[in-house]
Write an enzyme that holds these catalytic residues in place. Structure first.
Site, PDB file in Angstrom:
ATOM      1  N   CYS A 107       0.972  -1.074  -0.014  1.00 31.42           N
ATOM      2  CA  CYS A 107      -0.308   0.259  -0.030  1.00 31.42           C
ATOM      3  C   CYS A 107       1.099   1.152   0.402  1.00 31.42           C
ATOM      4  O   CYS A 107       1.356   2.028  -0.864  1.00 31.42           O
ATOM      5  CB  CYS A 107      -0.919  -0.371   0.978  1.00 31.42           C
ATOM      6  N   HIS A 109      -3.438  -4.639   0.563  1.00 29.87           N
ATOM      7  CA  HIS A 109      -2.857  -5.163   1.566  1.00 29.87           C
ATOM      8  C   HIS A 109      -2.810  -6.696   1.499  1.00 29.87           C
ATOM      9  O   HIS A 109      -3.250  -7.467   1.750  1.00 29.87           O
ATOM     10  CB  HIS A 109      -3.271  -4.684   2.563  1.00 29.87           C
ATOM     11  N   GLU A 134      -0.694  -8.522   3.001  1.00 31.29           N
ATOM     12  CA  GLU A 134      -0.925  -9.352   4.290  1.00 31.29           C
ATOM     13  C   GLU A 134      -1.495 -10.057   4.382  1.00 31.29           C
ATOM     14  O   GLU A 134      -2.308 -11.090   5.858  1.00 31.29           O
ATOM     15  CB  GLU A 134      -0.059  -9.034   5.400  1.00 31.29           C
TER      16      GLU A 134
HETATM   17  N1  GLN Z   1      -1.789   6.467   3.005  1.00 33.78           N
HETATM   18  C1  GLN Z   1      -1.926   6.110   1.984  1.00 33.78           C
HETATM   19  C2  GLN Z   1      -3.065   6.420   1.383  1.00 33.78           C
HETATM   20  O1  GLN Z   1      -4.463   6.309   1.748  1.00 33.78           O
HETATM   21  C3  GLN Z   1      -1.744   4.681   2.551  1.00 33.78           C
HETATM   22  C4  GLN Z   1      -2.385   3.782   2.462  1.00 33.78           C
HETATM   23  C5  GLN Z   1      -2.053   2.761   3.396  1.00 33.78           C
HETATM   24  O2  GLN Z   1      -0.890   1.980   3.362  1.00 33.78           O
HETATM   25  N2  GLN Z   1      -2.631   1.836   3.849  1.00 33.78           N
HETATM   26  O3  GLN Z   1      -3.707   6.333   0.169  1.00 33.78           O
END
Ligand code: GLN
Length: 571
Positions: free
Chosen positions: A398, A524, A526
């Site tokens: 992400c 994600h 994970e």
């Molecule tokens: N801050 C980034 C976004 O909002 C990444 C979010 C994250 O890593 N879950 O897109």
């Protein structure tokens, strides 16, 4: 026993009578109640049941989505996009299921619902009170679990410790559920802590006795006590707890701190908890538990394997719970690849100050996990640059993917001004930008792109080799995205867009052509890794890492010996 009509009409007819197990915590918090709940779920699953686990969190936030990871640890995301407590990660990993939003309830949700009903006039002029209105709503949420998840047994874990003011309405609801459903359909399990007094070398049961008394004063008598301890608990102590707390001796389950998380179900099984629960609820096992695969997993973890060092460059590294699922996914992949992964927890803000670089340079692979806000962002970008230039395996999760894109943009344009609009609204090159639908969103809670979204895998990429599939679905939690304006020029310079939304609108995965493994996903991965099914991206990253460290992961050379039999054959 008189059953409320909605139970007769719904639960009995559709699923047979659902059984409820209620887990409370005593003495201190952080004794591993969530892992105990997950492990009990596993005991039931092994017996052929379809358990679901629900966490009731007594805090007033509607969900943990808006809380700082320092307060709460990781925010775990479900398929349906619910932002939940990290214990749901344990539940899903242990019982290998996909839970739903009904599986995490907070005081905030309960009160907002009841207050909305009151404003709507649903209570016909009545005075709204904790009992019965709040407790009824809690009970309704508990009963939603079998309806929503088709579970035949529901485990309900109450966050916090008995004696906390805020958990009282939840405990009262649990007390009432026994009167509603009967003793044969409900079971109270109390998880406590036995302190060890170093000076005398003794384990003490008094705090457990007090905690049980406190629970009794609320009207709940525990049927099972799981006594957590750092030291082995002998028969004598077991007898003593049974006598003073008035529970069956078989129902006092000592649980010594396990060196491996996944050993906990085996320990509980060995102490006879699975059979006791079934006896007590008059349930006949649908299958004979077969622990061989799980035992093999634990045995494999114990086998010495070549070490690889993974640098995890994050913002909340002081609290490793903030990266719980990442740590577990690394562990699953390492086991599969036949290496032992040592995680170096590196603070990205420290890298900015020139500290921690020796460790970063000593690593065989780099992970930049998710995160929000600008603190430490330059340190993460620097780590991504180091990985790209030195061909170190890199997995970006992400924010880690966004960082990889920003870094590459700075390289392509030769300008340090390239950025995400999350960190610099006025950047001349917003390579990561808000989704159009995110513009104008003011509310912070539950408004991100959340939950499962489809992703088309582009063939002949590292990612397609990893997945061996054309189409996957992965869990998301973000507001910002790759800015398509830059797709062409980045492509010309060697970035491959190896995962795209089916309508081609969103970049889901990026990788580099001329790099052994530098992959970033907007989702994600994970959250979908399981002990027996490591996530393909983590697995491929781990293979590249092992390769980089000079370890050849020839599975045939480190075949796991027949697992030591941790469970007695019969009981
Ligand atoms: N801050 C980034 C976004 O909002 C990444 C979010 C994250 O890593 N879950 O897109």
């Amino acid at each position: 026993m008189a059953l409320p009509t909605d139970f007769i009409g719904c639960e009995v007819r559709r699923f047979g009578m659902t059984k409820y197990l209620f887990l409370t915590g005593g003495v201190v918090s952080s004794v591993g109640k969530g892992v105990a709940a997950a492990a009990i779920g596993k005991l039931l699953k092994e017996r052929g049941f379809n358990p679901s686990i629900q966490k009731l969190d007594p805090y007033i936030n509607v969900d943990p989505g808006t809380m700082s990871p320092y307060q709460h640890g990781e925010v775990y995301v479900l398929d349906d996009g619910a932002e939940t407590d990290l214990d749901l990660g344990h539940y899903e990993r242990f019982i290998d299921t996909s839970l739903s939003q009904v599986c995490n309830v907070t005081t905030g949700q309960i009160y907002s619902h009841v207050i909305a009903q009151e404003r709507h006039g649903d209570f016909l002029g009545g005075t709204i009170q904790v009992i019965p209105h709040i407790t009824n709503e809690i009970k309704r949420r508990i009963r939603m679990v079998p309806r929503d998840t088709k579970a035949d047994i529901v485990l309900v874990e109450i966050g916090g410790t008995v004696g906390d003011i805020e958990s009282l309405p939840f405990l009262e609801a649990l007390r009432q559920m026994r009167s509603d459903l009967g003793r044969e359909n409900t079971l109270y399990i109390h998880v406590t802590w036995l302190p060890f007094i170093g000076a005398t070398g003794e384990i003490k049961t008094k705090p457990t006795q007090h905690s049980v008394r406190e629970l009794r004063s609320i009207g709940i008598s525990p049927d099972v006590i799981i006594a957590r301890s750092d030291h082995p608990v002998g028969e004598e102590l077991r007898e003593k707890i049974a006598l003073f707390c008035d529970v069956d001796r078989r129902a006092v389950i000592p649980l010594t701190t396990a060196s491996l998380l996944y050993e906990v179900p085996l320990l509980l099984e060995r102490e006879g908890l699975g059979d006791f629960i079934l006896d007590r609820l008059s349930l006949v096992p649908k299958e004979k538990p077969n622990w061989s695969a799980w035992e093999a997993l634990v045995a494999a973890e114990r086998i010495k394997r070549p070490k690889v060092r993974i640098a995890l460059v994050g913002k909340y590294v002081e609290l490793q719970d903030a990266y719980m699922s990442v740590r577990e996914a690394v562990r699953h992949a390492a086991l599969e690849v036949g290496v032992e992964a040592e995680i170096l927890w590196l603070h990205s803000a420290e890298l900015e100050k020139g500290r921690g670089w020796d460790e970063l340079k000593s690593s065989d692979g780099i992970i930049v996990p998710g995160g929000f806000g600008s603190r430490g962002i330059e340190g993460k970008i620097a780590a991504a640059r180091y990985a790209r230039e030195n061909k170190i395996p890199y997995l970006g999760l992400c924010l880690g993917m966004q960082v990889m894109v920003i870094e590459f943009g700075r390289h392509v344009f030769g300008s340090e001004d390239v950025n995400s609009t999350e960190f610099n609204r006025n950047t001349p090159h917003p390579v990561i930008d808000l989704l159009p639908e995110q513009r104008g969103v003011d509310d912070m809670g539950g408004t991100m792109r959340l939950g499962l979204y489809p992703c088309q895998i582009v063939q002949n990429t590292k990612v397609s080799q990893a997945y061996e599939k054309n189409f996957v679905q992965e869990r998301h939690r973000h507001r910002f995205e790759f800015n398509n304006t830059y797709r062409e020029i980045f492509g010309e310079h060697g970035m491959l867009f190896s995962g795209l939304s089916p309508d081609n609108r969103l970049v889901e995965i990026a990788e580099f052509k001329d790099h052994p493994f530098m992959v970033g996903s907007q989702f994600h991965p994970e959250f979908l890794s399981r002990p027996s099914r490591p996530h393909p991206l983590f697995k491929s990253f781990m293979e590249a890492t092992a390769e980089h460290s000079g370890v050849r992961s020839d599975k045939s050379t480190e075949k796991v010996d027949a697992p030591g039999n941790l469970i007695p054959d019969s009981k």
